[in-house]
Design a protein around this motif. Structure first.
Motif, PDB file in Angstrom:
ATOM      1  N   LEU A  48      -3.072  -4.919  -5.585  1.00 33.96           N
ATOM      2  CA  LEU A  48      -1.853  -4.165  -5.113  1.00 33.96           C
ATOM      3  C   LEU A  48      -0.759  -5.155  -5.750  1.00 33.96           C
ATOM      4  CD1 LEU A  48      -2.461  -4.089  -1.078  1.00 33.96           C
ATOM      5  CD2 LEU A  48      -2.175  -2.336  -2.755  1.00 33.96           C
ATOM      6  N   ARG A  57       0.981  -1.087   0.035  1.00 33.05           N
ATOM      7  CA  ARG A  57      -0.087  -0.210   0.024  1.00 33.05           C
ATOM      8  C   ARG A  57       0.798   1.314  -0.113  1.00 33.05           C
ATOM      9  NH1 ARG A  57      -4.277  -2.755   3.413  1.00 33.05           N
ATOM     10  NH2 ARG A  57      -5.866  -3.320   1.680  1.00 33.05           N
ATOM     11  N   SER A 102      -1.798   3.279  -2.515  1.00 29.36           N
ATOM     12  CA  SER A 102      -2.949   2.892  -2.425  1.00 29.36           C
ATOM     13  C   SER A 102      -3.714   2.612  -1.129  1.00 29.36           C
ATOM     14  CB  SER A 102      -2.955   1.239  -2.876  1.00 29.36           C
ATOM     15  OG  SER A 102      -2.406   1.350  -4.320  1.00 29.36           O
TER      16      SER A 102
END
Length: 143
Positions: free
Chosen positions: A33, A19, A24
């Motif tokens: 991801l 992330r 993200s």
């Protein structure tokens, strides 16, 4: 990272690391991801799932996302399980295995020394043991 990741053949971030790398949010799936990490330049990625409820890793190398499942680590002590199997993947590649089979084999049954685990604290998962740490952790509850 924008200079380093394109030089990598494989990367193995866990979910929080993926992330951060991809900027993200929590709403992005683990499979997405994996895609986003590969878009940053490495040939392949496995986003390790130790931080998820299902504890499933997701492999991506530009075609389709493949979930990789394996036996869970000892109950109550899984911290570092992704870090324990992640070094096995490049080693298998160096031995001539292809990307996905190497990732699956690396994630497969953990080495005997990693199947053991220690519950060091009452909060959260303890670390998996490796490289003889069990004897050093004997005062804790090791399985």
């Amino acid at each position: 990272m924008e200079k380093l990741l394109p030089l990598a053949t494989v990367v193995t971030p866990n979910i929080p690391e993926a992330r951060v790398l991809t900027r993200s949010g929590e709403d992005v799936s683990q499979a997405d991801l994996a895609r986003a990490v590969v878009a940053l330049g490495p040939k392949a990625a496995v986003v390790t799932g130790g931080h998820s409820e299902k504890v499933v890793d997701y492999f991506f190398a530009g075609e389709e996302v493949t979930p990789i499942r394996a036996p869970a680590m000892a109950e109550g002590a899984s911290h570092g399980s992704g870090c324990t199997h992640s070094p096995r993947w490049p080693r298998l590649l160096a031995l001539g295995h292809d990307l996905l089979p190497a990732a699956e084999k690396a994630r497969g049954s953990p080495p005997k020394r990693s199947r053991k685990a220690c519950a060091i604290s009452a909060r959260g998962p303890g670390p998996v043991t490796s490289r003889g740490w069990r004897s050093r952790l004997s005062r804790f509850r090791c399985s």
